[in-house]
Enzyme design. Structure first.
Site, short mmCIF file in Angstrom:
data_model
loop_
_atom_site.label_atom_id
_atom_site.label_comp_id
_atom_site.label_asym_id
_atom_site.label_seq_id
_atom_site.Cartn_x
_atom_site.Cartn_y
_atom_site.Cartn_z
N ARG A 56 0.84 -1.20 0.00
CA ARG A 56 0.00 0.00 0.00
C ARG A 56 0.88 1.25 0.00
NH1 ARG A 56 -4.54 0.37 4.17
NH2 ARG A 56 -2.89 0.21 5.72
N LYS A 103 3.74 -10.28 10.67
CA LYS A 103 3.09 -10.20 9.36
C LYS A 103 3.51 -11.36 8.46
CE LYS A 103 2.27 -6.87 5.64
NZ LYS A 103 1.99 -5.43 5.41
N ARG A 156 -1.80 -0.93 14.87
CA ARG A 156 -0.66 -1.53 15.56
C ARG A 156 -1.05 -1.91 16.98
NH1 ARG A 156 0.86 -1.54 11.22
NH2 ARG A 156 2.73 -0.72 10.24
P1 ATP Z 1 -0.58 -1.51 7.43
O1 ATP Z 1 -0.34 -2.02 8.80
O2 ATP Z 1 -1.40 -0.31 7.37
O3 ATP Z 1 -0.99 -2.57 6.45
P2 ATP Z 1 2.03 -1.74 6.67
O4 ATP Z 1 3.13 -1.11 7.43
O5 ATP Z 1 1.77 -3.18 6.82
O6 ATP Z 1 0.77 -0.94 6.96
P3 ATP Z 1 1.74 -2.00 3.86
O7 ATP Z 1 1.93 -0.99 2.82
O8 ATP Z 1 0.40 -2.61 4.05
O9 ATP Z 1 2.28 -1.36 5.18
O10 ATP Z 1 2.80 -3.17 3.61
C1 ATP Z 1 4.09 -2.90 3.18
C2 ATP Z 1 5.01 -3.11 4.33
O11 ATP Z 1 5.09 -4.48 4.63
C3 ATP Z 1 6.45 -2.70 4.05
O12 ATP Z 1 6.64 -1.35 4.37
C4 ATP Z 1 7.28 -3.62 4.93
O13 ATP Z 1 7.36 -3.09 6.24
C5 ATP Z 1 6.42 -4.85 5.03
N1 ATP Z 1 6.87 -5.93 4.13
C6 ATP Z 1 7.41 -5.83 2.89
N2 ATP Z 1 7.64 -7.03 2.35
C7 ATP Z 1 7.20 -7.94 3.26
C8 ATP Z 1 7.15 -9.36 3.28
N3 ATP Z 1 7.56 -10.12 2.25
N4 ATP Z 1 6.65 -9.93 4.39
C9 ATP Z 1 6.21 -9.20 5.44
N5 ATP Z 1 6.22 -7.87 5.48
C10 ATP Z 1 6.71 -7.23 4.39
C1 BTN Z 2 0.63 -4.89 1.75
O1 BTN Z 2 0.71 -5.49 2.83
O2 BTN Z 2 0.82 -3.69 1.65
C2 BTN Z 2 0.19 -5.63 0.53
C3 BTN Z 2 1.29 -6.40 -0.13
C4 BTN Z 2 0.79 -7.08 -1.40
C5 BTN Z 2 1.85 -7.87 -2.12
C6 BTN Z 2 1.32 -8.64 -3.29
S1 BTN Z 2 2.47 -9.80 -3.97
C7 BTN Z 2 1.45 -10.06 -5.37
C8 BTN Z 2 0.90 -8.69 -5.75
N1 BTN Z 2 1.82 -7.98 -6.61
C9 BTN Z 2 2.30 -6.87 -6.03
O3 BTN Z 2 3.12 -6.09 -6.54
N2 BTN Z 2 1.78 -6.72 -4.79
C10 BTN Z 2 0.86 -7.81 -4.48
#
Ligand code: ATP
Ligand code: BTN
Length: 243
Positions: free
Chosen positions: A42, A107, A241
């Site tokens: 996101r 996560k 969180r």
């Molecule tokens: P929210 O809690 O609002 O979903 P978020 O911090 O999880 O916010 P997102 O944009 O939903 O943010 O998810 C992207 C975030 O997830 C990245 O900023 C990183 O911290 C984390 N992330 C990236 N790749 C992975 C992965 N493969 N597994 C777990 N976490 C990841």
């Molecule tokens: C998040 O937690 O912000 C969402 C992550 C979503 C990742 C998946 S992997 C398959 C698909 N292709 C992308 O580039 N993003 C989603």
């Protein structure tokens, strides 16, 4: 007409792949990749997508209700993924509002729904899910929050089996959501909610709003209780969180 699944070795983003081909797709068409060079989350954040060890899946869906319904839809996808993972042995998988899957308070997976279409028109959606299966820690520069993979939790699922279950379940559940909305899913969400009745904070920009999480409302908004008063929160800029 038969639905299609593209299996791609290397791609920028599976979401991007479907977004660029939307006009020739039909609801239920999907793609998976081995590796994403520009996997995204996101708000332009990066999704770490190393080679071979995870699942990167995107599915196209046309939503006649229009873009406003997409919020509830991403919750439905979270429920589907959690229930599929549980049925394959990952019993402790939970959902986190609005778009993550958690395991042991870390996560495990993220969902990214991207869409085009004006209010009132049908929306074209690409639903993306990234699930960590066997990512090793040196692979990941994930800094701002804890993450986990299924292997670390002692769960070994076959990636093809998982993919098939996920696609089938999404194709079955999305028409139910289109007919009946979120109503059939609210109780299932509560069962799976990682933070229900726990002290949490909402991060909105540089503001922190503390309270007790009380599940979701009929529209899919997050219910937060402060001083005994419950209020719903919606919007893509909110991060939940633990307190
Ligand atoms: P929210 O809690 O609002 O979903 P978020 O911090 O999880 O916010 P997102 O944009 O939903 O943010 O998810 C992207 C975030 O997830 C990245 O900023 C990183 O911290 C984390 N992330 C990236 N790749 C992975 C992965 N493969 N597994 C777990 N976490 C990841
Ligand atoms: C998040 O937690 O912000 C969402 C992550 C979503 C990742 C998946 S992997 C398959 C698909 N292709 C992308 O580039 N993003 C989603």
């Amino acid at each position: 007409k038969e639905k299609r699944l593209a299996v791609i070795p290397v791609i920028d983003s599976t979401n991007q792949y479907l977004l660029e081909r939307m006009d020739s797709l039909q609801s239920g068409d999907a793609c998976v990749a081995e590796y994403q060079q520009a996997g995204r989350g996101r708000r332009g954040r990066q999704w770490f997508s190393p080679f071979g060890s995870n699942l990167y899946l995107s599915l196209y869906w046309r939503l006649d209700q229009g873009p406003m319904a997409a919020m509830g839809l991403s919750l439905v996808i979270g429920i589907v993924i959690a229930e599929v993972l549980q049925s394959l042995g990952a019993k402790d998988v939970r959902v986190k509002w609005p778009n993550d899957l958690y395991l042991n308070d870390r996560k495990l997976a993220g969902i990214l729904v991207e869409l085009t279409g004006k209010t009132g028109d049908a929306a074209q959606l690409v639903i993306g899910a990234g699930i960590n299966l066997a990512m090793r820690s040196p692979d990941a520069g994930i800094v701002n929050q804890g993450w986990i993979n299924l292997q670390e939790a002692g769960v070994n699922v076959d990636r093809n089996t998982l993919t098939a279950h996920l696609i089938n379940n999404m194709r079955e559940s999305l028409p139910i959501f289109e007919r009946e909305g979120l109503a059939p899913f609210i109780d299932r969400w509560s069962e799976l909610d990682n933070f229900i009745n726990r002290p949490v904070k909402l991060l909105i920009g540089d503001k922190e709003i503390p309270g007790i999480a009380r599940g979701i409302d009929q529209q899919g908004g997050l219910i937060l209780e402060q001083d005994g008063v419950r209020k719903s929160w919606v919007g893509g800029e909110i991060s939940l969180r633990p307190q």
